[in-house]
Design a protein around this motif. Structure first.
Motif, PDB file in Angstrom:
ATOM      1  N   SER A 165      -3.564   4.790  -5.044  1.00  0.00           N
ATOM      2  CA  SER A 165      -4.519   6.003  -5.079  1.00  0.00           C
ATOM      3  C   SER A 165      -3.806   7.085  -4.263  1.00  0.00           C
ATOM      4  O   SER A 165      -3.241   6.762  -3.348  1.00  0.00           O
TER       5      SER A 165
ATOM      6  N   ASP B 252       0.861  -1.137  -0.161  1.00  0.00           N
ATOM      7  CA  ASP B 252      -0.147   0.088   0.057  1.00  0.00           C
ATOM      8  C   ASP B 252       0.963   1.296   0.008  1.00  0.00           C
ATOM      9  O   ASP B 252       1.370   1.603   1.114  1.00  0.00           O
TER      10      ASP B 252
ATOM     11  N   SER C 212      -6.602   5.107  -8.663  1.00  0.00           N
ATOM     12  CA  SER C 212      -7.590   6.361  -8.448  1.00  0.00           C
ATOM     13  C   SER C 212      -7.027   7.433  -7.844  1.00  0.00           C
ATOM     14  O   SER C 212      -6.149   7.469  -6.959  1.00  0.00           O
TER      15      SER C 212
ATOM     16  N   SER D 247     -11.081   5.788 -10.609  1.00  0.00           N
ATOM     17  CA  SER D 247     -12.010   7.053 -10.431  1.00  0.00           C
ATOM     18  C   SER D 247     -11.280   8.365  -9.936  1.00  0.00           C
ATOM     19  O   SER D 247     -10.209   8.191  -9.727  1.00  0.00           O
TER      20      SER D 247
ATOM     21  N   ASP E 156      -5.304  -0.342  -7.693  1.00  0.00           N
ATOM     22  CA  ASP E 156      -5.890   0.817  -7.468  1.00  0.00           C
ATOM     23  C   ASP E 156      -5.164   2.163  -7.890  1.00  0.00           C
ATOM     24  O   ASP E 156      -4.165   2.141  -7.288  1.00  0.00           O
TER      25      ASP E 156
ATOM     26  N   SER F 213      -0.587   4.095  -1.021  1.00  0.00           N
ATOM     27  CA  SER F 213      -1.378   5.236  -1.270  1.00  0.00           C
ATOM     28  C   SER F 213      -1.267   6.542  -0.597  1.00  0.00           C
ATOM     29  O   SER F 213      -0.516   6.338   0.602  1.00  0.00           O
TER      30      SER F 213
ATOM     31  N   LYS G 288      -1.760  -0.822  -4.090  1.00  0.00           N
ATOM     32  CA  LYS G 288      -2.566   0.307  -3.785  1.00  0.00           C
ATOM     33  C   LYS G 288      -1.713   1.648  -4.114  1.00  0.00           C
ATOM     34  O   LYS G 288      -0.979   1.958  -3.389  1.00  0.00           O
TER      35      LYS G 288
ATOM     36  N   TYR H 141      -5.854  -6.949  -7.331  1.00  0.00           N
ATOM     37  CA  TYR H 141      -6.603  -5.810  -7.079  1.00  0.00           C
ATOM     38  C   TYR H 141      -5.193  -4.558  -7.041  1.00  0.00           C
ATOM     39  O   TYR H 141      -4.364  -4.852  -6.668  1.00  0.00           O
TER      40      TYR H 141
ATOM     41  N   SER I  78     -10.205  -6.500  -9.930  1.00  0.00           N
ATOM     42  CA  SER I  78     -10.485  -5.075  -9.431  1.00  0.00           C
ATOM     43  C   SER I  78      -9.291  -3.896  -9.972  1.00  0.00           C
ATOM     44  O   SER I  78      -8.186  -4.214  -9.764  1.00  0.00           O
ATOM     45  N   LEU I  79     -10.022  -3.070 -10.506  1.00  0.00           N
ATOM     46  CA  LEU I  79      -9.004  -1.941 -10.983  1.00  0.00           C
ATOM     47  C   LEU I  79      -9.686  -0.462 -10.651  1.00  0.00           C
ATOM     48  O   LEU I  79     -10.817  -0.107 -11.130  1.00  0.00           O
ATOM     49  N   GLY I  80      -9.147   0.140  -9.884  1.00  0.00           N
ATOM     50  CA  GLY I  80      -9.712   1.334  -9.405  1.00  0.00           C
ATOM     51  C   GLY I  80      -8.997   2.581 -10.302  1.00  0.00           C
ATOM     52  O   GLY I  80      -7.861   2.874 -10.568  1.00  0.00           O
TER      53      GLY I  80
END
Length: 295
Positions: A134, A108, A159, A183, A157, A110, A132, A155, A179-181
């Motif tokens: 994001s 992570d 975003s 946004s 991310d 992020s 992650k 997973y 899963s792909l973030g």
């Protein structure tokens, strides 16, 4: 009870106490340590902590002020499977940072200050399942082959970053991606983005928060959701011709016409020259024959 059995409980207590003291001494300052886990959450750390036990499998550095992950110290932790560095100030180049932590499954990063991801950033993390990225507003580039070795990734991310474009091949070749973030990014929905929108439609991957996956530019498409913009881009980029396209086609037609005209002119000139030389040769042969008859 025999005297030889009497001291055993005392020695057992001493040995346990020494084990606790050793574990406490190896635990970084301001952190708490349990079995195979070091937790330094929210301790206002400015640097990567030292004296982390080498057998640590879970390291949590969340909500600090760490700006740099030292590759040497980090790669001593060869058994690490879980690394949480969210909400820090990490902005340095991470290429070759994760060389020896090849067992890492969860990472992570992020809410940091990352700027780019290259092939060498995560290339050694072949066991990575969760990544992650994001909340990195300065992350503007993810190279096409950045995840080529992360085939177990499920997973991902990215975003709330500064991304305006993501090459389809970057994620298309991840066979286990679920899963792909995407946004709240600055997606530039031009014709180069069409291939990515088609992949999103057909991939079967889940996209969390889909209502916030929208175009930032061009201005005419600002705020359009990705599913809605796919048909628009398909018409604009593949079916509809702009004025520049007509001008280009006209230029091509003119060039073809000009080339044909020049070729026909050259062919005519060659034919005239050939006819001239042929006629001249025949006339000379007739004169030679007349001279021979006279003689």
């Amino acid at each position: 009870m025999s005297p030889s059995n009497g001291p055993e409980p005392l020695w057992l207590v001493l040995l346990l106490g020494m084990g606790v003291m050793t574990e406490s001494q190896n635990c970084p300052a301001k952190c708490t340590c349990q079995y195979l886990e070091v937790n330094c959450t929210g301790q206002q750390l400015q640097e990567f902590p030292t004296t982390i036990p080498l057998d640590t499998r879970q390291l949590i550095l969340a909500t600090n002020n760490i700006s740099y992950l030292p590759s040497v110290e980090l790669n001593f932790l060869s058994d690490l499977v879980y690394l949480d560095c969210r909400e820090n100030a990490i902005g340095e180049d991470l290429d070759f940072t994760f060389i020896s932590v090849i067992k890492l499954i969860y990472l992570d990063l992020s809410f940091n200050n990352l700027t780019r991801v290259t092939f060498t950033t995560f290339s050694q993390l072949s066991s990575l399942v969760v990544l992650k990225l994001s909340g990195n507003p300065n992350l503007v580039e993810i190279e096409k082959d950045s995840f080529a070795n992360n085939t177990w990734l499920r997973y991902l991310d990215v975003s709330r970053t500064g991304l305006a474009f993501l090459d389809t091949n970057t994620v298309k070749d991840l066979p286990n991606l679920k899963s792909l973030g995407l946004s709240e990014n600055l997606w530039n929905c031009n014709c180069s983005f069409l291939d990515f929108t088609l992949w999103m439609k057909e991939s079967g991957v889940r996209f969390p928060d889909p209502e916030n996956i929208s175009c930032y530019s061009p201005e005419a498409l600002h705020g359009w959701s990705i599913p809605a913009v796919e048909s628009k881009l398909h018409y604009t980029c593949l079916l509809h011709l702009h004025e520049t396209d007509y001008a280009f086609l006209g230029l091509i037609g003119f060039c073809i016409f000009s080339a044909g005209t020049v070729a026909a002119w050259l062919a005519g000139v060659c034919a005239v020259v050939y006819e001239f030389h042929t006629t001249k040769g025949e006339g000379e042969e007739e004169e030679d024959e007349d001279e021979e008859v006279i003689t």
